[in-house]
Each structure stands twice: as structure tokens, then as C-alpha cells.
Design an enzyme around this catalytic site. Structure first.
Site, PDB file in Angstrom:
ATOM      1  N   SER A 183      27.043   9.525  42.010  1.00 21.41           N
ATOM      2  CA  SER A 183      25.909   8.692  41.603  1.00 21.41           C
ATOM      3  C   SER A 183      26.235   7.263  41.985  1.00 21.41           C
ATOM      4  O   SER A 183      26.638   6.985  43.115  1.00 21.41           O
ATOM      5  CB  SER A 183      25.665   8.883  40.098  1.00 21.41           C
ATOM      6  N   TYR A 209      16.706   2.715  44.984  1.00 23.70           N
ATOM      7  CA  TYR A 209      18.049   3.313  44.881  1.00 23.70           C
ATOM      8  C   TYR A 209      18.364   3.648  43.423  1.00 23.70           C
ATOM      9  O   TYR A 209      18.824   4.751  43.110  1.00 23.70           O
ATOM     10  CB  TYR A 209      19.066   2.317  45.457  1.00 23.70           C
ATOM     11  N   LYS A 243      19.129   7.226  41.607  1.00 25.34           N
ATOM     12  CA  LYS A 243      20.424   7.456  40.945  1.00 25.34           C
ATOM     13  C   LYS A 243      20.254   7.668  39.442  1.00 25.34           C
ATOM     14  O   LYS A 243      20.952   8.515  38.864  1.00 25.34           O
ATOM     15  CB  LYS A 243      21.381   6.288  41.230  1.00 25.34           C
TER      16      LYS A 243
END
Ligand code: NAP
Length: 268
Positions: free
Chosen positions: A124, A138, A142
Site C-alpha cells: 500500500s 493515488y 491506496k
């Protein structure tokens, strides 16, 4: 079995796993870029393509008979202010960084359930713990991985399958190069100067990240080999601080309005 093994920390994880005596299935969009080695099978796997995941897993089982550890490592970085990231680019980020690991894990789980053992490692990011500007896409992907992996853990535990989330801080890989980072094209005057400054700052960081991916890979192998791999592991001192700060922030947020938070039940 490792995804994204042709560049970046996937290369180091492959080498550390081989050095630790594992038979390794190193996968990538272009497996020809992965140098051959003893006990190494290289297979084509684009994580955004479920059929590619299925056939890579089949190739791994055909060669080695089982898959003990999956490392969901492949990823890239779509950066920019939310209003400047196109819907297509935002969706592509989630396809790679969230649905990618899901596609591969979905292909691997039947093998692990049948063997009643396995470990799903997912790389992650601290961006999966704490959001920050320029990282909406992003971080969304994640954060998605975090919720998915936490929820998957009790689902598969009865079949001897464990999970581990790795939270790297900044590591010196290809991630901030043009091959792996897509900056949103400037489109809105209000953001123009901040975009210029932020792209300059991120670009300047490339090659200067403090974390050594070879050390991360060795540490990861130590945890993979341990009796109880952690559900979540902070990789790097910067990552430790992000996780500690988030824990304190959450505690503060949870208790800041305790009376109001606790006043919402039906009275009868
Ligand atoms: N480096 C850091 O500071 C850092 C920090 C936090 C988290 N991470 C995470 O660590 C993981 C590895 O990143 P890295 O730093 O090693 O970056 P990297 O050097 O850019 O390597 C990324 C790898 O992912 C592969 N990849 C990208 N899209 C793919 C796809 N659709 N299918 C299969 N492979 C694909 C790339 O292969 P191609 O050659 O085909 O593009 C490359 O091998 C990522 O999940 C990243 O988000 C990195």
C-alpha cells in the site's frame, strides 16, 4: 509470486525472495525485462487484466504446484489537483492500484484455500493512511486497498490464509520517473502556480528518496518468514511517523465531540 517485478522494488523483492531460497514467479507487463535466474519463472501479467492474472496464476501452479505468498506490488502514480485530474486518469489510477491487486488476489485465493495456507502481501503506501494534496487519486486507491485487505483478512483466516499491508514511506525506485508518474495537465488558472511548485517539488525528489528498496525487501522477507506477519507494517521511519500521527489524529477526532457523538440513539 510478485507483480510488477521488472522495475522498482519488485526487482528487490524478487532478488530477496530468491536469496531466501524461495522459488519465485516474477511477473510483469513485459516479462522479457526480468533477468532469468535459477528457481525463477517469469510470466506476463498486467494487473488490470483479470484474464492475464488467471493465466499467470495457472502458469505458476503448473510450474511449482502451489503459491505460498503473493506480493501485490505493481502500481503507478497519477498526481495532480483533483479538479485537474481527468475522470479517465482517476479511473485508470484506481484500475491499476486498487482493482489490480484485487484481480490478482481473486485468481490466487482458490489455490490458497485449496492448500489451506497462504500469505497475501499488499504494498500500500503511507498515502493509504493519510491523504495529502496532489494525491487524491493515488490516496483514494491506496485507502481502498486498506479497507479491502482489512475486510478480507477475517474472511480468509479460517482457511489458513493471512494478509499483510506494507506501508512504505519514500523509497528510491522508478515511481517518480515519467515511466511511472503521470502529472495532470494544468487546466485551471487558480491552481497554476501551486501545480508548478508541486510538480517541481515532486520531480526534484526523484532519486533522492531516503528509503533503500533492497533493505525493504530483506525486511519484508523476515516478516514473511515469521510466525505471525503483521496485518500492517510501517516501512521506513517516515512511515512510522505517518502511522503514529494518524493514530493520534484519529483518537483526537473520535473523542472531540464525545457527547454529541453519543447522543444519536433512539430514546426508546
Ligand atoms: N517508491 C515509493 O516511494 C513508494 C512509496 C509507497 C508505496 N509504493 C508502492 O510500491 C509499489 C511498487 O512501486 P515502486 O516504487 O517499485 O515503483 P516503480 O519503480 O515505478 O515500479 C512499479 C512497477 O509496477 C509495474 N506496473 C505498473 N502498472 C502495471 C500493470 N498494469 N500491470 C503490471 N505491472 C505494472 C511497473 O511495470 P512496467 O515496467 O510495466 O511499468 C513496475 O514494475 C507500488 O504499489 C507503489 O504504489 C512505493
Amino acid at each position: 509470486m510478485i507483480t510488477g517485478a521488472a522495475r522498482g522494488m519488485g526487482v528487490d523483492i524478487t532478488q530477496a525472495a530468491l536469496a531466501a531460497g524461495y522459488a519465485v514467479v516474477a511477473t510483469g507487463r513485459d516479462p522479457a525485462k526480468i533477468p532469468p535466474a535459477k528457481n525463477l519463472l517469469t510470466v506476463r501479467l498486467d494487473v488490470t487484466d483479470p484474464a492475464s492474472a488467471q493465466s499467470a496464476v495457472q502458469a505458476a501452479v503448473d510450474r511449482f504446484g502451489s503459491i505460498d505468498v503473493l506480493v501485490n506490488n505493481a502500481g503507478n502514480f497519477v498526481a495532480g489537483f483533483f479538479e485537474e485530474i481527468t475522470p479517465a486518469d482517476f479511473r485508470a489510477q484506481v484500475e491499476t492500484n486498487l482493482f489490480g491487486p484485487l484481480n490478482v488476489t481473486r485468481a490466487v485465493l482458490p489455490i490458497m484455500r485449496a492448500q489451506r495456507s497462504g500469505l497475501i502481501v499488499t504494498i500500500s503506501s503511507t498515502a493509504g493512511i493519510t491523504g495529502q494534496e496532489f494525491c487524491t487519486a493515488y490516496a483514494a486507491a491506496k485507502f481502498g486497498l486498506e479497507g479491502w485487505a482489512e475486510s478480507l483478512t477475517p474472511e480468509v483466516a479460517p482457511y489458513g490464509i493471512r494478509t499483510m499491508l506494507v506501508e512504505p514511506g519514500f523509497f528510491r525506485t522508478d515511481l517518480l520517473t515519467p515511466q511511472s508518474t503521470t502529472y495532470a495537465a494544468p487546466a485551471i488558472d487558480d491552481y497554476a502556480e501551486r501545480t508548478r511548485q508541486t510538480v517541481t517539488a515532486w520531480t526534484a525528489m526523484n532519486g533522492l528518496q531516503g528509503g533503500d528498496p533492497a533493505k525493504l525487501a530483506t525486511a519484508l522477507l523476515t516478516l514473511i518468514n515469521s510466525d505471525a506477519p503483521p496485518l500492517r507494517w510501517a516501512a521506513g521511519t517516515d512511515a512510522l511517523k505517518v502511522l503514529e500521527d494518524k493514530a493520534h489524529t484519529l483518537l483526537h477526532q473520535a473523542t472531540a465531540h464525545r457527547a454529541l457523538s453519543s447522543s444519536l440513539a433512539h430514546t426508546a
